[in-house]
Design a protein around this motif. Sequence first.
Motif, PDB file in Angstrom:
ATOM      1  N   TYR A 124    -108.089  -5.488 106.853  1.00 27.04           N
ATOM      2  CA  TYR A 124    -109.138  -4.495 106.633  1.00 27.04           C
ATOM      3  C   TYR A 124    -110.527  -5.017 106.973  1.00 27.04           C
ATOM      4  O   TYR A 124    -111.444  -4.229 107.200  1.00 27.04           O
ATOM      5  CB  TYR A 124    -109.115  -4.031 105.166  1.00 27.04           C
ATOM      6  N   ILE A 149    -112.160   0.528 104.503  1.00 31.16           N
ATOM      7  CA  ILE A 149    -110.836   0.871 104.014  1.00 31.16           C
ATOM      8  C   ILE A 149    -110.845   2.339 103.598  1.00 31.16           C
ATOM      9  O   ILE A 149    -111.860   2.850 103.108  1.00 31.16           O
ATOM     10  CB  ILE A 149    -110.435  -0.037 102.835  1.00 31.16           C
ATOM     11  N   GLU A 150    -109.718   3.004 103.824  1.00 28.58           N
ATOM     12  CA  GLU A 150    -109.617   4.422 103.510  1.00 28.58           C
ATOM     13  C   GLU A 150    -109.128   4.619 102.079  1.00 28.58           C
ATOM     14  O   GLU A 150    -108.289   3.870 101.580  1.00 28.58           O
ATOM     15  CB  GLU A 150    -108.654   5.109 104.476  1.00 28.58           C
ATOM     16  N   ILE A 151    -109.665   5.645 101.429  1.00 30.56           N
ATOM     17  CA  ILE A 151    -109.223   6.058 100.101  1.00 30.56           C
ATOM     18  C   ILE A 151    -108.780   7.515 100.201  1.00 30.56           C
ATOM     19  O   ILE A 151    -109.523   8.356 100.723  1.00 30.56           O
ATOM     20  CB  ILE A 151    -110.351   5.926  99.064  1.00 30.56           C
ATOM     21  N   TRP A 190    -114.025   6.848 103.085  1.00 31.99           N
ATOM     22  CA  TRP A 190    -113.965   5.461 103.545  1.00 31.99           C
ATOM     23  C   TRP A 190    -115.090   4.666 102.893  1.00 31.99           C
ATOM     24  O   TRP A 190    -116.152   5.213 102.586  1.00 31.99           O
ATOM     25  CB  TRP A 190    -114.108   5.384 105.067  1.00 31.99           C
ATOM     26  N   THR A 191    -114.834   3.409 102.677  1.00 29.99           N
ATOM     27  CA  THR A 191    -115.835   2.528 102.086  1.00 29.99           C
ATOM     28  C   THR A 191    -115.775   1.159 102.732  1.00 29.99           C
ATOM     29  O   THR A 191    -114.715   0.736 103.204  1.00 29.99           O
ATOM     30  CB  THR A 191    -115.637   2.402 100.561  1.00 29.99           C
ATOM     31  N   ILE A 200    -114.533  -3.129 100.186  1.00 32.52           N
ATOM     32  CA  ILE A 200    -113.073  -3.206 100.169  1.00 32.52           C
ATOM     33  C   ILE A 200    -112.511  -3.610  98.805  1.00 32.52           C
ATOM     34  O   ILE A 200    -111.594  -2.958  98.301  1.00 32.52           O
ATOM     35  CB  ILE A 200    -112.597  -4.154 101.286  1.00 32.52           C
ATOM     36  N   GLN A 209    -113.618  -3.050  95.966  1.00 34.57           N
ATOM     37  CA  GLN A 209    -113.930  -2.048  94.951  1.00 34.57           C
ATOM     38  C   GLN A 209    -113.154  -0.748  95.155  1.00 34.57           C
ATOM     39  O   GLN A 209    -113.500   0.279  94.564  1.00 34.57           O
ATOM     40  CB  GLN A 209    -115.432  -1.761  94.941  1.00 34.57           C
ATOM     41  N   LYS A 210    -112.108  -0.791  95.975  1.00 37.47           N
ATOM     42  CA  LYS A 210    -111.355   0.420  96.274  1.00 37.47           C
ATOM     43  C   LYS A 210    -110.846   1.105  95.007  1.00 37.47           C
ATOM     44  O   LYS A 210    -111.005   2.322  94.835  1.00 37.47           O
ATOM     45  CB  LYS A 210    -110.173   0.085  97.192  1.00 37.47           C
ATOM     46  N   ASP A 211    -110.227   0.359  94.099  1.00 41.09           N
ATOM     47  CA  ASP A 211    -109.670   0.955  92.881  1.00 41.09           C
ATOM     48  C   ASP A 211    -110.762   1.551  92.009  1.00 41.09           C
ATOM     49  O   ASP A 211    -110.587   2.627  91.418  1.00 41.09           O
ATOM     50  CB  ASP A 211    -108.877  -0.093  92.097  1.00 41.09           C
ATOM     51  N   THR A 260    -111.950   4.800  93.589  1.00 40.95           N
ATOM     52  CA  THR A 260    -110.929   5.840  93.387  1.00 40.95           C
ATOM     53  C   THR A 260    -110.967   6.364  91.956  1.00 40.95           C
ATOM     54  O   THR A 260    -110.917   7.581  91.721  1.00 40.95           O
ATOM     55  CB  THR A 260    -109.533   5.282  93.695  1.00 40.95           C
TER      56      THR A 260
END
Length: 294
Positions: A168, A174-176, A260-261, A264, A266-268, A271
Amino acid sequence: MQVSNPVLIGGVPLDAFFAFILALIGFLFLGNLAYMLLRQALDGRVSPGTAKWASAILQYAVMFGGVYVSARHLLDFDPRAFAASLGILGIIVAVSSTQITQNILAGILITINRPVQLEEWIVVGELPTTGLCKVRDISFTTTILQGLDGGLILMPNSSIIASKVVNYSRNRLIEIRVSLSVPVSVDIARVRDIALAVAHDDSRVIRTPGAAGRSAVHDLFDLPYNRRLRSDRPDLIGLGPAVHTVSVSDGWIKMVVRIWTQKIPQKDDITSRYLREILGRLEAEDIPVKAEAA
């Protein structure tokens, strides 16, 4: 007067043997010192991976060079006899440690091709995967990953080469995906507007991404195929939050929100925040909804 014979160890005088041990310890120290000084000099000027490997090469050059010179002068080291014995030993080692040899060769391939580098965020394997991990270290036989839960994953280099690797960090985003299901009777346009508004309210969500820049130093150390992969990447301009209707079933409309962010790790958290906000806003307007991370 009788002169005592010097004590020998393998045909080498004891004093020369101890001198070699002291020289060995000294060159090990000098190698580590050289690694530390060069690493400090290169950090911030080149990529972490380049700094690590350049420092490691200097470290091993100092250590092996010092050991060779010490053995040559203190132990009457014979390179030709050693090469012959090393050839026999190499055959024995190659036969008895195929897995180690594979990992070393894989480590060399990782160093040359650089499918992963230090501090990059990757996922390794099919199912089950390692999950999102940061590359912490790459040695000759092992790659060390750190998961979001803080645990360290020690993977043989051969597994990195043989497995599917999702990187990534190369595209720096990264896509959410969030799935929303609402009754067919509600105003879909209003749901879409709220979904997009919640996404835009989070500063960590990309709105109008552009091409991420790289320094000329980084480009200098890239192999041609790495530069080609970067030049072939799709244009990311305008890749903002989007809402798509994917199905209608049993009186419910299923929609997928894609954001998208570049944050990376901090994805969770992003979301979780999105789900909390979208549920609150839709419930405030009396819109029934079922939401989950896709």
